[in-house]
Design a protein around this motif. Structure first.
Motif, short mmCIF file in Angstrom:
data_model
loop_
_atom_site.label_atom_id
_atom_site.label_comp_id
_atom_site.label_asym_id
_atom_site.label_seq_id
_atom_site.Cartn_x
_atom_site.Cartn_y
_atom_site.Cartn_z
N ASP A 130 4.16 11.20 -38.84
CA ASP A 130 3.40 10.05 -39.30
C ASP A 130 3.67 9.93 -40.80
OD1 ASP A 130 1.82 12.01 -40.48
OD2 ASP A 130 0.12 11.70 -39.15
N ASP A 131 2.84 9.20 -41.50
CA ASP A 131 3.07 8.98 -42.94
C ASP A 131 2.92 10.25 -43.77
OD1 ASP A 131 3.57 6.34 -42.44
OD2 ASP A 131 1.52 5.69 -42.87
N GLU A 132 2.19 11.24 -43.27
CA GLU A 132 1.90 12.42 -44.06
C GLU A 132 2.55 13.70 -43.57
OE1 GLU A 132 -2.34 12.62 -44.25
OE2 GLU A 132 -2.51 10.56 -44.94
#
Length: 163
Positions: A130-132
């Motif tokens: 995901d984004d992180e």
């Protein structure tokens, strides 16, 4: 067609292995030789002959050059044949492996699910991200169980870890 694919995959495999072996011996770096007969020694004894501190500047050029696009197509063709050959041994489909990864990491995007072998064990590898966060997940190709689920460090974590 079969002969062409086998020949292409053999050439690609040899082409990817030789530079790695040479790079490990430092043959890609140019360091001026202090020995007068170092080039004669390299020709007479092969590419790894001579003293450990002697390095050579290899200026190899073949009469046949191919584009990077052609090499990429050959690599992808060999990878497809590799996967096709091994797929008949897998009891789990790629979509089932992707589903197992998605269940372990709900809400994350699952990509790059590929059939591979690790020391003759048939597995699927995939990335969940995901984004992180980004995870490397390895799924057993026989029963669909997760064998490895490892958080991959980000660039900043690797650079600033202090190790």
């Amino acid at each position: 067609m079969k002969k062409w694919l086998l020949t292409t995959s053999a050439v690609v495999m040899m082409g990817s292995a030789i530079p790695i072996a040479w790079a490990g011996d430092g043959l890609w770096r140019h360091v001026p030789s202090t020995h007068a007969h170092s080039s004669a020694r390299a020709v007479a004894g092969g590419p790894f002959a001579g003293h450990a501190d002697v390095q050579h500047d290899w200026q190899l050029r073949s009469s046949v050059r191919v584009s990077r696009q052609v090499l990429r197509e050959a690599y992808l063709a060999s990878r497809a044949v590799y996967t096709e050959k091994l797929q008949k041994y897998a009891k789990v489909t790629p979509s089932q492996a992707k589903k197992a990864i998605a269940q372990a990491h709900p809400g994350m995007k699952v990509e790059d699910v590929q059939l591979r072998n690790i020391r003759t064990d048939l597995v699927y590898t995939g990335l969940a991200q995901d984004d992180e966060e980004r995870y490397l997940v390895i799924v057993d190709a026989g029963n669909g169980k997760l064998l490895l689920d490892r958080l991959l460090p980000t660039h900043h974590e690797r650079v600033f870890s202090g190790d």
